[in-house]
Write a protein that holds these residues in place. Structure first.
Motif, PDB file in Angstrom:
ATOM      1  N   SER A 100       2.611  53.240  27.663  1.00 25.16           N
ATOM      2  CA  SER A 100       3.206  52.076  28.313  1.00 25.16           C
ATOM      3  C   SER A 100       2.140  51.017  28.561  1.00 25.16           C
ATOM      4  O   SER A 100       1.007  51.333  28.928  1.00 25.16           O
ATOM      5  N   SER A 101       2.512  49.774  28.345  1.00 25.68           N
ATOM      6  CA  SER A 101       1.613  48.633  28.569  1.00 25.68           C
ATOM      7  C   SER A 101       0.280  48.754  27.839  1.00 25.68           C
ATOM      8  O   SER A 101      -0.691  48.160  28.286  1.00 25.68           O
ATOM      9  N   ARG A 116      11.332  55.456  26.576  1.00 21.26           N
ATOM     10  CA  ARG A 116      10.474  54.309  26.917  1.00 21.26           C
ATOM     11  C   ARG A 116       9.086  54.338  26.278  1.00 21.26           C
ATOM     12  O   ARG A 116       8.135  53.805  26.829  1.00 21.26           O
ATOM     13  N   ILE A 119       6.783  51.010  26.043  1.00 26.88           N
ATOM     14  CA  ILE A 119       7.395  50.023  26.949  1.00 26.88           C
ATOM     15  C   ILE A 119       6.334  49.013  27.409  1.00 26.88           C
ATOM     16  O   ILE A 119       5.211  49.406  27.742  1.00 26.88           O
ATOM     17  N   LYS A 122       1.436  45.668  24.783  1.00 23.91           N
ATOM     18  CA  LYS A 122       0.839  44.334  24.656  1.00 23.91           C
ATOM     19  C   LYS A 122      -0.132  44.230  23.488  1.00 23.91           C
ATOM     20  O   LYS A 122      -0.753  43.185  23.280  1.00 23.91           O
ATOM     21  N   MET A 135      15.248  53.462  24.796  1.00 30.88           N
ATOM     22  CA  MET A 135      14.475  52.305  25.279  1.00 30.88           C
ATOM     23  C   MET A 135      13.048  52.268  24.740  1.00 30.88           C
ATOM     24  O   MET A 135      12.129  51.791  25.409  1.00 30.88           O
ATOM     25  N   PHE A 138      10.734  48.863  24.886  1.00 31.25           N
ATOM     26  CA  PHE A 138      11.405  47.978  25.853  1.00 31.25           C
ATOM     27  C   PHE A 138      10.451  46.859  26.305  1.00 31.25           C
ATOM     28  O   PHE A 138       9.326  47.112  26.707  1.00 31.25           O
ATOM     29  N   MET A 139      10.884  45.637  26.189  1.00 34.29           N
ATOM     30  CA  MET A 139      10.097  44.458  26.597  1.00 34.29           C
ATOM     31  C   MET A 139       8.698  44.439  25.981  1.00 34.29           C
ATOM     32  O   MET A 139       7.744  43.940  26.581  1.00 34.29           O
ATOM     33  N   GLN A 141       5.587  43.311  23.945  1.00 38.08           N
ATOM     34  CA  GLN A 141       5.080  41.951  23.791  1.00 38.08           C
ATOM     35  C   GLN A 141       4.321  41.737  22.472  1.00 38.08           C
ATOM     36  O   GLN A 141       4.451  40.706  21.839  1.00 38.08           O
ATOM     37  N   ARG A 142       3.492  42.700  22.137  1.00 40.64           N
ATOM     38  CA  ARG A 142       2.717  42.591  20.900  1.00 40.64           C
ATOM     39  C   ARG A 142       2.436  43.995  20.390  1.00 40.64           C
ATOM     40  O   ARG A 142       2.659  44.973  21.082  1.00 40.64           O
ATOM     41  N   TYR A 160       9.476  40.732  22.829  1.00 44.04           N
ATOM     42  CA  TYR A 160       9.048  39.341  22.633  1.00 44.04           C
ATOM     43  C   TYR A 160       8.481  39.159  21.225  1.00 44.04           C
ATOM     44  O   TYR A 160       8.908  38.337  20.456  1.00 44.04           O
ATOM     45  N   GLU A 161       7.448  39.942  20.954  1.00 47.37           N
ATOM     46  CA  GLU A 161       6.838  39.907  19.620  1.00 47.37           C
ATOM     47  C   GLU A 161       6.510  41.350  19.287  1.00 47.37           C
ATOM     48  O   GLU A 161       6.898  42.266  19.974  1.00 47.37           O
ATOM     49  N   LEU A 214      16.464  35.292  23.436  1.00 43.72           N
ATOM     50  CA  LEU A 214      16.335  35.312  24.898  1.00 43.72           C
ATOM     51  C   LEU A 214      15.030  34.651  25.357  1.00 43.72           C
ATOM     52  O   LEU A 214      14.599  34.842  26.480  1.00 43.72           O
TER      53      LEU A 214
END
Ligand code: FMN
Ligand code: SF4
Lengths: 228, 433
Positions: A100-101, A116, A119, A122, A135, A138-139, A141-142, A160-161, A214
């Protein structure tokens, strides 16, 4: 090489020892009897190589910047959480919130991952040999997530990306995620990545990216518009 | 009767419907709630008379230093005044504003806090004592920054928008902000509200242990809660191992929130402190787990009342921004032209058009805020509040702000009596008991 018997140390002592050994430039650290404890190998910021013989609990090899960690076993939640740089390899299955992250580096799980995975990712690369749960991404970013097997419901929700590649079946796409044709060169890259991890099945991977619908509110108030 | 005298269809409701009929979504704004709620103004101090004698109000020694997070941390946060600057993101605020707040906090021997979007190196350099937030978004989260911080704060919720994550309109997701957050340039950023790596209180305890491991047990770890089910949340956070609990109420400020959340969720600061205190007392942890209150702290009396109700310290947001010139016409500004309302009426931090260079990423506007001058004003303001706090404390016959207690106060309304659990002025009755 240094052997550490985790069963003879508290988690805090073990992490302190790891930090000291890494700072001294110890090439390889071998951890025995991790007892599936939480928070093993947390916050290591020096390059070093660590092998853990056995399963670990939550947050193994997390908040790291540099080390290469191999775990011969299973892992609980949040393996490799917020990895900055370095590499985490897990030979069996991972729990929820894998990597995650993560912001950089590489996480490889030979078996399956729970819900997840990736999730809030980045950056960097997350590779799962087997299946991944609901999931996933999920969300995100990169970065890149590659799943050799199937993925559960809601993959890539609100991403996002970044890119998610799935070798098997897709449970469902999350909101604002879409399937895009993978190019030949992208597929070759995915195959080569899998082959580096010893997976030689050249599947036709499905590529998932953000539909980018979105990114913005549909409407703005007068003053909000003025600013744009 | 004319329509304007209706309480149900007050003019702002009519305006709101007109706006939404055009907009087609919830409205967003900065600042804080418009609801009229019980607040510190509804409490008064019962200063000394013949039953106890005062200290010399203007100069006799009065301790204002407090220690936060000593439960487990080997290096708790020691601040010279029980007022610190709350977490406000670099993104919501400009770089100059963040630097000014850091410098101000350092000047008065207190702490400041990062906010969403990660740590700005200039902010670290300006702040002697920096609290590093661990938010659901984890934008720019860096273990090096965590280890170099003086405290860590896990954000579960914010009083201005409990149950939702950060919000930053695209105009403020400028180059540097987008890069620090690793987001596409200019998106309307709606941050996650759930943490990526833990969900419930049992996981939270492992997360707290992780941060403690990463920081070798040095840093105090706080958990910030939006004030909703305060008693349960405080107990769970304390049980999960928090050194400090920050309770952020419904009147708390924000850089951007859905208006509907600002006005319709959470409970006010006064009952939030009381419920948190009682929850800790029930666990036998009152005094061990530090309690910080935030939401609508405007002067030394608010601080004193928060402490008397049971908080160990307070955190300030909007008040610090006002000291930086928020809502003040200064040479070069024209509020009506630039942000559409007169100075004194602005709550439009989310638009990025802040005329005084605080809540903006526009370099021209930002240049209107000089970080050194701003720091001096905020430092003066915190010093003034600290002096007001000490003055009140001495007038109550006490030489230490930590000795303030509920018995020092009376309530002016029945509601305040019930929420603060102190007698209504002129009676011996505590309502709601
Ligand atoms: C401009 C602005 C930005 C904020 N950004 C954050 C943030 O990034 N993280 C957070 O936890 N709270 C944030 N908050 C909320 C504050 O930390 C705090 O809870 C609140 O401001 C306290 O209420 P007060 O403003 O009435 O003092 C922000 C508040 C403001 C005014
Ligand atoms: S003056 Fe600036 S900081 Fe103050 S409310 Fe307006 S936009 Fe926000």
């Amino acid at each position: 090489m240094v052997d550490l018997d985790a069963s003879a140390l508290t988690t805090t002592e073990l992490n302190r020892k790891l930090r000291e050994l890494a700072a001294q430039g110890t090439e390889h650290i071998h951890i025995l009897n991790p007892q599936a404890r939480h928070n093993i190998a947390v916050g290591l910021l020096d390059t070093c190589s660590i092998t853990i013989e056995g399963s670990v609990g939550y947050y193994a090899a997390s908040l790291m910047d540099g080390p290469q960690v191999t775990i011969n076993g299973n892992a609980g939640w949040a393996l490799g959480e917020n990895l900055m740089k370095g590499k985490v390899v897990l030979t069996r299955n991972a729990g929820a919130s894998l990597a995650s992250s993560m912001r950089g580096g590489e996480v490889f799980v030979a078996g399956n991952a729970g819900a997840r995975a990736g999730i809030g990712m980045k950056g960097g690369s997350l590779v799962i040999g087997g299946d991944a749960g609901f999931m996933t991404g999920f969300m995100m970013q990169r970065g890149t997530i590659i799943i050799g097997g199937d993925v559960g419901e809601g993959v890539g929700d609100s991403m996002y990306e970044g890119t998610i590649y799935v070798g098997g079946e897709i449970g469902s796409l999350g909101s604002d995620a879409k399937i895009e044709e993978a190019s030949e060169s992208e597929l070759i890259q995915v195959w080569e990545t899998m082959e580096r991890h010893g997976i030689h099945d050249r599947k036709k991977f499905t590529k998932i990216v953000s539909a980018k619908k979105l990114y913005h509110f549909d409407s703005l108030e007068r003053l909000e518009k003025r600013a744009v | 009767m004319v329509l304007g005298s209706s309480h149900i269809w007050a003019t702002h409701h009519i305006e709101d419907i007109h706006a939404k009929a055009e907009l087609g979504r919830y409205r967003i704004r900065g600042f804080s709630t418009f609801q009229k709620v019980t607040h510190f103004d509804d409490l008064v101090f019962l200063s000394t008379g013949l039953t106890r004698f005062p200290l010399e109000g203007y100069k006799e020694k009065c301790n204002t230093q407090v220690v936060l997070g000593a439960r487990y941390a080997s290096e708790p946060l020691v601040i010279d005044t029980p007022i610190y600057v709350t977490g406000m993101s670099y993104g919501a605020l400009s770089r100059n504003a963040k630097v000014a707040l850091g410098k101000a906090a350092s000047l008065v021997g207190t702490a400041t806090c990062t906010g969403d979007g990660g740590m700005l190196q200039d902010e670290r350099d300006a702040s002697n004592k920096l609290i590093y937030q661990v938010l659901p978004s984890r934008y720019g989260f860096d273990p090096h920054h965590l280890m170099g911080a003086n405290a860590a704060e896990i954000v579960v919720g914010q009083g201005a928008k409990p149950g939702t994550g950060g919000l930053l309109m695209g105009v403020k997701v400028a180059d540097n902000i987008a890069e620090m957050r690793e987001l596409p340039l200019g998106i309307d950023q709606r941050s996650p509200t759930r943490h990526p790596d833990w969900l419930g209180p049992d996981d939270l305890s492992i997360k707290i242990e992780q941060i403690r491991e990463a920081t070798e047990g040095r840093l105090p770890i706080s958990v910030k809660l939006g004030a909703c089910r305060v008693a349960d949340d405080v107990k769970l956070a304390a049980k999960a191992g928090a050194d400090t609990i920050v309770i952020d109420s419904m009147v708390a400020g924000t850089g951007a929130s859905a208006e509907i959340l600002l006005d319709h969720s959470g409970i006010p600061t006064v009952p939030a402190i009381v419920q948190a205190r009682e929850a800790l007392r029930e666990l036998g942890l009152y005094g061990q787990v530090s309690l910080v209150a935030s939401g609508g702290i405007r002067n030394g009396a608010d601080v004193a009342k928060a402490l008397a109700l049971g908080a160990d310290a307070v955190a300030i947001g909007i008040a610090a921004l006002i000291a930086l010139n928020c809502n003040k016409e200064i040479p070069g500004t024209n509020f009506e032209d630039e942000i559409g309302v007169k100075a004194g009426y602005c709550n439009r931090c989310h638009t990025g058009l802040c005329p005084v260079g605080i809540a903006t990423q526009d370099p021209v506007l930002e240049a209107r805020l000089d970080p050194d001058e701003g720091a001096e004003r905020v430092a003066n303001f915190i010093n003034s509040m600290t002096m007001e706090l000490a003055l009140l404390t001495r007038s109550l016959g006490k030489g230490d702000v930590r000795s303030l207690e509920p018995e020092d106060m009376a309530a002016l309304t029945i509601e305040a009596s019930a929420m603060a659990q102190i007698p209504l002025a002129g009676t011996n009755k505590v309502f709601g008991m």
